[in-house]
Design a protein around this motif. Structure first.
Motif, short mmCIF file in Angstrom:
data_model
loop_
_atom_site.label_atom_id
_atom_site.label_comp_id
_atom_site.label_asym_id
_atom_site.label_seq_id
_atom_site.Cartn_x
_atom_site.Cartn_y
_atom_site.Cartn_z
N ARG A 209 139.46 6.79 -28.87
CA ARG A 209 139.19 6.70 -30.28
C ARG A 209 140.49 6.63 -31.07
NH1 ARG A 209 138.19 9.83 -34.11
NH2 ARG A 209 136.97 8.75 -35.68
N ARG A 210 141.42 7.47 -30.70
CA ARG A 210 142.68 7.53 -31.43
C ARG A 210 143.36 6.16 -31.43
NH1 ARG A 210 148.00 8.87 -30.96
NH2 ARG A 210 148.83 10.10 -32.69
N ARG A 211 143.38 5.52 -30.26
CA ARG A 211 144.02 4.22 -30.15
C ARG A 211 143.28 3.18 -31.01
NH1 ARG A 211 147.22 0.00 -27.64
NH2 ARG A 211 146.76 -1.54 -29.24
N LEU A 212 141.96 3.15 -30.91
CA LEU A 212 141.21 2.12 -31.62
C LEU A 212 141.23 2.35 -33.13
CD1 LEU A 212 138.29 1.88 -29.06
CD2 LEU A 212 140.08 0.17 -29.46
N VAL A 213 141.21 3.60 -33.51
CA VAL A 213 141.31 3.92 -34.93
C VAL A 213 142.68 3.50 -35.46
CG1 VAL A 213 141.48 5.86 -36.55
CG2 VAL A 213 139.61 5.79 -34.90
N PHE A 214 143.68 3.73 -34.67
CA PHE A 214 145.03 3.33 -35.07
C PHE A 214 145.07 1.82 -35.32
CE2 PHE A 214 149.37 1.94 -34.40
CZ PHE A 214 150.14 2.93 -34.98
N ASP A 215 144.52 1.05 -34.39
CA ASP A 215 144.51 -0.40 -34.54
C ASP A 215 143.76 -0.83 -35.79
OD1 ASP A 215 145.61 -0.12 -32.05
OD2 ASP A 215 144.57 -1.86 -31.21
N GLU A 216 142.65 -0.17 -35.99
CA GLU A 216 141.83 -0.53 -37.13
C GLU A 216 142.57 -0.28 -38.44
OE1 GLU A 216 137.19 0.18 -38.34
OE2 GLU A 216 138.27 1.80 -37.42
N PHE A 217 143.17 0.89 -38.55
CA PHE A 217 143.95 1.23 -39.74
C PHE A 217 145.14 0.28 -39.88
CE2 PHE A 217 142.56 5.97 -39.68
CZ PHE A 217 141.44 5.65 -40.42
N LEU A 218 145.79 -0.01 -38.76
CA LEU A 218 146.99 -0.85 -38.83
C LEU A 218 146.65 -2.23 -39.40
CD1 LEU A 218 150.01 -1.15 -38.15
CD2 LEU A 218 149.31 -2.10 -35.95
N ALA A 219 145.60 -2.85 -38.87
CA ALA A 219 145.22 -4.18 -39.35
C ALA A 219 144.93 -4.12 -40.85
CB ALA A 219 144.00 -4.68 -38.58
N PHE A 220 144.23 -3.07 -41.25
CA PHE A 220 143.88 -2.90 -42.66
C PHE A 220 145.13 -2.72 -43.52
CE2 PHE A 220 142.97 0.23 -46.04
CZ PHE A 220 141.97 -0.43 -46.75
N LEU A 221 146.02 -1.87 -43.07
CA LEU A 221 147.18 -1.53 -43.89
C LEU A 221 148.18 -2.68 -43.98
CD1 LEU A 221 147.59 2.18 -42.81
CD2 LEU A 221 146.74 1.30 -44.99
N VAL A 222 148.28 -3.45 -42.89
CA VAL A 222 149.18 -4.61 -42.96
C VAL A 222 148.67 -5.56 -44.04
CG1 VAL A 222 149.98 -6.67 -41.74
CG2 VAL A 222 150.10 -4.44 -40.62
N GLN A 223 147.37 -5.76 -44.06
CA GLN A 223 146.81 -6.63 -45.11
C GLN A 223 147.06 -6.07 -46.49
OE1 GLN A 223 142.83 -8.43 -44.86
NE2 GLN A 223 142.70 -7.51 -42.85
N ILE A 224 146.78 -4.78 -46.65
CA ILE A 224 146.97 -4.12 -47.95
C ILE A 224 148.41 -4.27 -48.43
CG2 ILE A 224 147.38 -1.80 -48.85
CD1 ILE A 224 144.69 -1.86 -49.06
N LYS A 225 149.32 -4.04 -47.54
CA LYS A 225 150.73 -4.05 -47.94
C LYS A 225 151.20 -5.47 -48.25
CE LYS A 225 151.51 0.28 -45.69
NZ LYS A 225 152.21 1.25 -46.55
N ARG A 226 150.68 -6.44 -47.52
CA ARG A 226 150.99 -7.83 -47.86
C ARG A 226 150.51 -8.11 -49.28
NH1 ARG A 226 149.87 -10.23 -42.38
NH2 ARG A 226 151.92 -9.90 -41.46
N GLN A 227 149.29 -7.64 -49.54
CA GLN A 227 148.71 -7.88 -50.85
C GLN A 227 149.57 -7.26 -51.94
OE1 GLN A 227 146.08 -9.82 -51.30
NE2 GLN A 227 146.21 -9.59 -53.52
N LYS A 228 150.08 -6.09 -51.64
CA LYS A 228 150.91 -5.41 -52.65
C LYS A 228 152.15 -6.24 -52.97
CE LYS A 228 153.57 -1.27 -53.63
NZ LYS A 228 152.82 -0.39 -54.51
N ALA A 229 152.73 -6.79 -51.92
CA ALA A 229 153.92 -7.61 -52.13
C ALA A 229 153.58 -8.79 -53.04
CB ALA A 229 154.47 -8.09 -50.80
N ILE A 230 152.39 -9.35 -52.84
CA ILE A 230 151.98 -10.48 -53.67
C ILE A 230 151.71 -10.00 -55.09
CG2 ILE A 230 150.20 -12.23 -54.01
CD1 ILE A 230 149.81 -12.13 -50.92
N ASN A 231 150.98 -8.89 -55.20
CA ASN A 231 150.62 -8.37 -56.53
C ASN A 231 151.82 -8.18 -57.44
OD1 ASN A 231 148.00 -8.22 -55.74
ND2 ASN A 231 147.96 -6.00 -55.49
#
Ligand code: ADP
Ligand code: MG
Length: 679
Positions: A209-231
Motif C-alpha cells: 500500500r505504501r508504495r502504491l499510495v506513494f505513486d498515486e500521490f507522486l503522479a498527482f503532485l507532479v501534475q499539481i506543481k506543473r500547473q502551479k508553474a503555469i498559473n
C-alpha cells in the motif's frame, strides 16, 4: 499481454463476465491489475457453536438439522435452516439464494462463515453466511484473501482468479531507480502489485500500500506543481473593474456577512481586479457561507460584461445554486442572467442554453462539471468557480483553464485539511479560510445511540414535523453480494418501515444514487419546498445541499461511515436559526460506547474531528473505514498517509526542478492506471 489488452484475453472471461467487469469499470487487463482489494479476509479455523460471539465474523462447522424451509418475503426468496454441533445450535438465513436448499441436505455438514447476531430468546443467528465444504474451507483456512468491490453476479474469488492471471502475464517495470526506492523506503512496483492482491500478512499489505499510495500521490503532485508553474505566469489582459453592484448586493442580503466572509470577499475581489489570474481556494467548514462569495464574484463578472461559471459535483446541488442565485437576482434587482445546465435537461433545452452562452445572453452558467467542461463555448469567460473542489481532480481544473485564455479560478471546499497538507495538496492555489460561522447558528445537538432508541427517535422526528421542521434519514447503500451487508438498512425498505412507524400525515420521500437525475432533482425540490417531511436518503445528499428548515438528521448504521463523511452529512442541518439535532444510530449495541462516534458527539468542528479521527485510527490502521468526502484517491488517504504525501511532495519538487528525472511516459501511464475519482 499488455496492460491495455481487453480483459477478454484473460482465460475464462467470456461475454457475461466482461459485461460484469465493465460495471466495475474494468475493461483492460491493466485496469484489472489496478482494481485493488477493499480489504482482506482472514480465514480463521472453524470454531464450535458454543464459541460464537454476537457481532463477530466467524466460521463454524455445523450439521443441518431438519429440512430447510423456503419462503417469500417482500418478493424475495428467504431460506431458513437450523444447524448445530455437539455444543449448540444456530439459525441460518439466506436471502435471494433459494438454490442453496439443494446443498443443505438434512444431516449434511458444512462450514458457515458470516457475522453472528443475537436473535430472539437468546438464540444465535447468522444471515447470509457463505457456505463451504470442509475441504474447501481447509484450503482457505489460515490464508489472507482479498475482498473486492463487487457487483451482483461476480464474487471476490472470481476477480482474484482473473487478477492472478493478469499479474502473471503483465510486467511492471519500475520507473523509480534503486537509489530512490531506498531513499523513500519503497518496495519495487512489481512486488507491490503482487502483494496488494495476494499478501501473506498485514505487513505485506502495509508495504504494498505504501508504495502504491506513494505513486498515486507522486503522479498527482507532479501534475499539481506543473500547473502551479503555469498559473504563476497567467496574465489577465482585462482586469475586472470594481462595481457598486456587489456592495448593493451585500447590503440587500437578508443577513449580514460575517467578518470572515467580508475578509475573504476582499481577497477575491482584489484577485479579480488584478493583472494575474486568480487561483484561490476558499476553505470553510460546512455552513460557513461559501456560496454567497461565489455569487458575489459572478455578479462582479457580469457587471464587467464578462461571463462566469459555477460548477457543482451533483445536479441537485447545481439546481439549488441556480435557484438561490435567481432568487437573489429577483430580490435585489440584479442584472445578472443565470442559466442552468444539467444532464436531465432535454437535448433541445441544452442546445438553447449553449446558444445563449455562446452569444453572451447568459453570463452566469451554473451546472455540473461534466456539462460545463465538455460542450460549452463561452463568448467571454472570465471566472470559473468550482464548489466542493475536493470532488474534482486536477485534470478538470486543467481542462477548464484552457477554456478561457486565462480565467480566474475559485475553488470552494469544506474539507478540513491541516495547513501542512493543504500546502502540498493545493500547492497550485492561494488559500483563504472562512473560520467563522454565521451568528444566527445554534450549535447542533448530537447524540449517539443504539437501535433501542429508535422508537424515541421516531417520536422526536414526528414532534419536529409537527413544529414544521424537516428530517433527513441516512442509510448506507447496500452493495448486493457483499458479505457483510446483512442488517444494513436500505433506502426503499427503510422508507417502507418508516411509513408504518410514523403517522400517515407525515410525507416521506426517498433519494438514492440509482435514481434518474431528473427524479432526484424532483425529490430534492419537493424537500426544499417543504412538501416532504422526512427524506430517506443515501449519502447522495452529502455535499452542499442547503435546506435550512431541516433540523433533524438521523444516521443509521453510523459506525459504517467515515467521520469526515458524517461531519459533512451533519452539515445538512443547523443551517438556519432553529435548533438542530443529529442522531447517530449504531447498527449494533455499541451506541455511545463507540469511540469514533463519540468524537462527533463532542464536537461540531471539522478540523478537530479530522485530527481526532487520525489519532483514533492510528497510522497502522489498514482496514479501517476509508475517509470519504475528501480528496479521493484510489488507495491513498491524505490523513492516514500524510507522511507518504509529504515524501511524494518532496520527490515531485525534485522532479520539477530537474534534479530527478522520471520517464514521462511511465508517470503518465500511472496517472491513467490509477485514476482520481471524479465522483
Ligand atoms: P457552505 O459554506 O456550507 O456552502 P452555504 O453557502 O450553503 O454554506 O450557506 C449556508 C446557509 O447560511 C445558507 O442558507 C446561507 O444563505 C446562509 N448564510 C450565509 N452567510 C450567512 C451569514 N453571514 N449570516 C447568516 N446566514 C448566512
Ligand atoms: Mg456549499
Amino acid at each position: 499481454m499488455q496492460a491495455d489488452n481487453s480483459i477478454t484475453t484473460v482465460k475464462g472471461v467470456g461475454a457475461k463476465t466482461t459485461a460484469l467487469f465493465s460495471k466495475l469499470h474494468i475493461e483492460t487487463v491493466g485496469q484489472l491489475a489496478a482494481y485493488f482489494p477493499r480489504g482482506y479476509d482472514r480465514f480463521e479455523p472453524p470454531v464450535f457453536a458454543s464459541e460464537l460471539t454476537p457481532g463477530e465474523l466467524a466460521a463454524v462447522r455445523l450439521c443441518i438439522v431438519g429440512t430447510p424451509s423456503l419462503t417469500r418475503a417482500r418478493g424475495m426468496a428467504v431460506l431458513h435452516a437450523q444447524a448445530g454441533d455437539a455444543t449448540g445450535r444456530l439459525r441460518l438465513t439466506w436471502f435471494r439464494m433459494p438454490y442453496l436448499k439443494k446443498t443443505l441436505l438434512p444431516g449434511s455438514w458444512h462450514v458457515f462463515r458470516g457475522v453472528v447476531r443475537q436473535g430472539a430468546q437468546n438464540s444465535l443467528v447468522m444471515e447470509q453466511p457463505r457456505v463451504f465444504s470442509a475441504e474447501e474451507y481447509g484450503k482457505l483456512s489460515g490464508t489472507f484473501q482479498p475482498r473486492y468491490g463487487l457487483t451482483p453476479g461476480i464474487t471476490s474469488h472470481m476477480i482474484s482468479k482473473c487478477v492472478r492471471q493478469a499479474l502473471d502475464q503483465l510486467e511492471f517495470p519500475d520507473y523509480l531507480n534503486q537509489k530512490l526506492l531506498e531513499q523513500y523506503r519503497l518496495i519495487p512496483l512489481a512486488q507491490a502489485m503482487e502483494k496488494i492482491h495476494f499478501p501473506k500478512d498485514e505487513e505485506e499489505v502495509r508495504q504494498a500500500r505504501r508504495r502504491l499510495v506513494f505513486d498515486e500521490f507522486l503522479a498527482f503532485l507532479v501534475q499539481i506543481k506543473r500547473q502551479k508553474a503555469i498559473n504563476g505566469q497567467l496574465l489577465v489582459d482585462r482586469p475586472l473593474q470594481p462595481s457598486a453592484e456587489t456592495k448593493r448586493l451585500i447590503e440587500a442580503l437578508p443577513y449580514r456577512l460575517t467578518e470572515a466572509q467580508k475578509r475573504v470577499w476582499g481577497q477575491i475581489e482584489k484577485d479579480l481586479e488584478s493583472h494575474t489570474a486568480m487561483n484561490r481556494l476558499v476553505q470553510g467548514d460546512v455552513g460557513s457561507g461559501k456560496t454567497v462569495l461565489a455569487f458575489l464574484a459572478l455578479v462582479l463578472c457580469s457587471e464587467n460584461g464578462r461571463q462566469g461559471c459555477l460548477m457543482a459535483p451533483t445536479e441537485v446541488l447545481a439546481a439549488q445554486h441556480f435557484e438561490a442565485l435567481t432568487e437573489l437576482k429577483e430580490r435585489c434587482g440584479l442584472r445578472i442572467s443565470p442559466i442552468l445546465l444539467t444532464g436531465s435537461m432535454t437535448a433541445k433545452q441544452k442546445r438553447e442554453a449553449y446558444e445563449k452562452i455562446r452569444q453572451g445572453q447568459a453570463d452566469a452558467v451554473i451546472g455540473t462539471h461534466a456539462l460545463i467542461q465538455e460542450k460549452v463555448e463561452y463568448r467571454d469567460l472570465a471566472l470559473v468557480v468550482t464548489d466542493e473542489q475536493h470532488r474534482f481532480g486536477v485534470r478538470q481544473r486543467e481542462l477548464l483553464s484552457r477554456k478561457g485564455e486565462s480565467t480566474h479560478v475559485l475553488v470552494m471546499s469544506a474539507t478540513p485539511i491541516p495547513r501542512t497538507l493543504a500546502i502540498v495538496l493545493y500547492g497550485d492555489l492561494e488559500v483563504s479560510v472562512l473560520d467563522e460561522l454565521p451568528q444566527n447558528r445554534l450549535p447542533i445537538k448530537n447524540c449517539v445511540v443504539n437501535p433501542s432508541f429508535r422508537r424515541k427517535a421516531y417520536a422526536f422526528i414526528e414532534a419536529q414535523a409537527q413544529a414544521g421542521h424537516q428530517t433527513y434519514v441516512i442509510c448506507p447503500m447496500v452493495e448486493e453480494g457483499e458479505e457483510s451487508s446483512e442488517g444494513l438498512e436500505n433506502v426503499t425498505d427503510y422508507a417502507e418501515k418508516l411509513r408504518e412507524a410514523l403517522p400517515d400525515t407525515l410525507r416521506i420521500g426517498t433519494l438514492h444514487g440509482r435514481m434518474k437525475a431528473a427524479d432526484k432533482q424532483r425529490v430534492m425540490e419537493a424537500f426544499a419546498a417543504g412538501e416532504i417531511d422526512v427524506l430517506v436518503s443515501t449519502t447522495v445528499i452529502e455535499v452542499g445541499i442547503n435546506v435550512p428548515n431541516a433540523t433533524v438528521m438521523l444516521v443509521e448504521n453510523a459506525e459504517r461511515f467515515g467521520l469526515a463523511q458524517l461531519h459533512q452529512l451533519r452539515g445538512r442541518v443547523g443551517r438556519g436559526d432553529a435548533q438542530s439535532f443529529c442522531i447517530f444510530m449504531t447498527g449494533d449495541e455499541s451506541g455511545g460506547k463507540n469511540k469514533r462516534l463519540d468524537v462527533l458527539n463532542k464536537s461540531n468542528d471539522g478540523f478537530f474531528i479530522a485530527g481526532e479521527d487520525l489519532k483514533l485510527r492510528g497510522p497502522g490502521d489498514l482496514f479501517g473505514i476509508r475517509q470519504s468526502g475528501d480528496l479521493e484517491f484510489a488507495l491513498g488517504d491524505i490523513y492516514q498517509d500524510s507522511d507518504v504525501l509529504l515524501l511524494a511532495g518532496e520527490l515531485a519538487d525534485r522532479v520539477l526542478c530537474g534534479e530527478v528525472e522520471l520517464p514521462e511516459k511511465e508517470l503518465g501511464l500511472f496517472g491513467r492506471r490509477i485514476d482520481y475519482r471524479t465522483i
